[in-house]
Scaffold this active site. Sequence first.
Site, short mmCIF file in Angstrom:
data_model
loop_
_atom_site.label_atom_id
_atom_site.label_comp_id
_atom_site.label_asym_id
_atom_site.label_seq_id
_atom_site.Cartn_x
_atom_site.Cartn_y
_atom_site.Cartn_z
N LYS A 153 -10.21 -5.51 -5.59
CA LYS A 153 -10.95 -4.26 -5.76
C LYS A 153 -9.99 -3.12 -6.02
CE LYS A 153 -13.85 -5.86 -2.18
NZ LYS A 153 -13.14 -6.00 -0.90
N LYS A 165 0.84 -1.21 0.00
CA LYS A 165 0.00 0.00 0.00
C LYS A 165 0.87 1.25 0.00
CE LYS A 165 -3.98 -2.28 2.04
NZ LYS A 165 -4.54 -2.72 3.34
N LYS A 176 -3.56 -11.06 -9.22
CA LYS A 176 -4.63 -11.42 -8.29
C LYS A 176 -5.81 -10.46 -8.47
CE LYS A 176 -5.60 -9.78 -3.86
NZ LYS A 176 -6.76 -10.16 -3.11
#
Length: 321
Positions: free
Chosen positions: A192, A110, A189
């Site tokens: 969202k 992230k 993968k």
Amino acid sequence: MRVLSGIQPSGALHIGNYLGMMRQMIELQAKHELFCFIADLHAMTSLNHGADLRQNTFNAALDFLALGIEPEKSVFWVQSSIPEINELSWYLSNVTPIGLLERCHSYKDKLAKGLPANAGLLNYPVLMAADILSVQADIVPVGKDQKQHLEVTRDIALKFNNEFGATFTVPDALIKAEVAIVPGTDGQKMSKSYGNTIEIFGEEKVIRKQVMNIVTDSTPLEKPKDPDRCNVFKIYALFAAPEQKAEMERKYRAGGYGYGDAKKETFALLWEYFRPYRERRAELAKNLGAVKSILQNGTDKARAEIEKTLKIVRKKTGAFL
Ligand code: ADP
Ligand code: TRP
């Protein structure tokens, strides 16, 4: 045996969520004590528009109910309805080494994607440990991307038990090998946050477009193709009956069958697979009051369990409450 898992309402739920986690949960409710929740607090680490998040949370709850979570057989709620989770997260943070959190792949990913390095992002796995340990869960069904977070939960539980005496059940992850990582339309993968999803309950034209956008190589239509190296086939195979799978495999190898044809068949299969669930969802959406009361009931049941754990933890840690 007690089973718990949660899902972030950070966007429309997709077939990776369904196969990696939701379907296992729905199956397990028949035989086990099942705790299932929408992790809206976790979603705040990546989504900060209040109104959107609230809508997504409600949509995720509708999705899960439509797919088969049964409120009579399970405990189903929204994470932020139970403030004791945050309280437990604080107690746990005092036995959590920062290094353990800094090593988490999802935290590092992230940051690499440009999310600000705030304490919420770093503490994400501690809040997750609070979810799991608060109900003394034995088993946590998740996709493979959550494996490391489960290891952190186990470390935290062991550390707490070691310091304060046996308190928490040390949980195990349940990761189903065939669906541990469902590929997205770009072959990474499905997630969202990568914009590569095939939604479960999107509009027909949206889902059709998502399927038609699956990336393939440029083997010409007439040439034989290798199904094992094709994302369209991989996704088709996850939902197809064995004979359907064998038939598509044969067509790939024979040649004269294009990726466009395979995508059309994949869309048709998915659209049919989710049809009964779509119908149930439409029914549920007509009665939002009933959905709210299911969530309220779930909150009450979960809170009673969580309160039992918190009583013990407050006493051990010296909280004055
Ligand atoms: P996303 O990555 O789409 O934001 P979440 O992190 O909310 O999904 O994951 C919810 C659950 O679905 C987790 O148990 C996660 O492991 C599982 N999951 C998510 N994506 C996949 C995937 N592509 N394959 C298998 N399981 C997945
Ligand atoms: N972090 C999980 C995910 O992104 C969602 C989650 C939050 C969760 N709390 C949990 C999963 C507790 C299992 C158990 O998928």
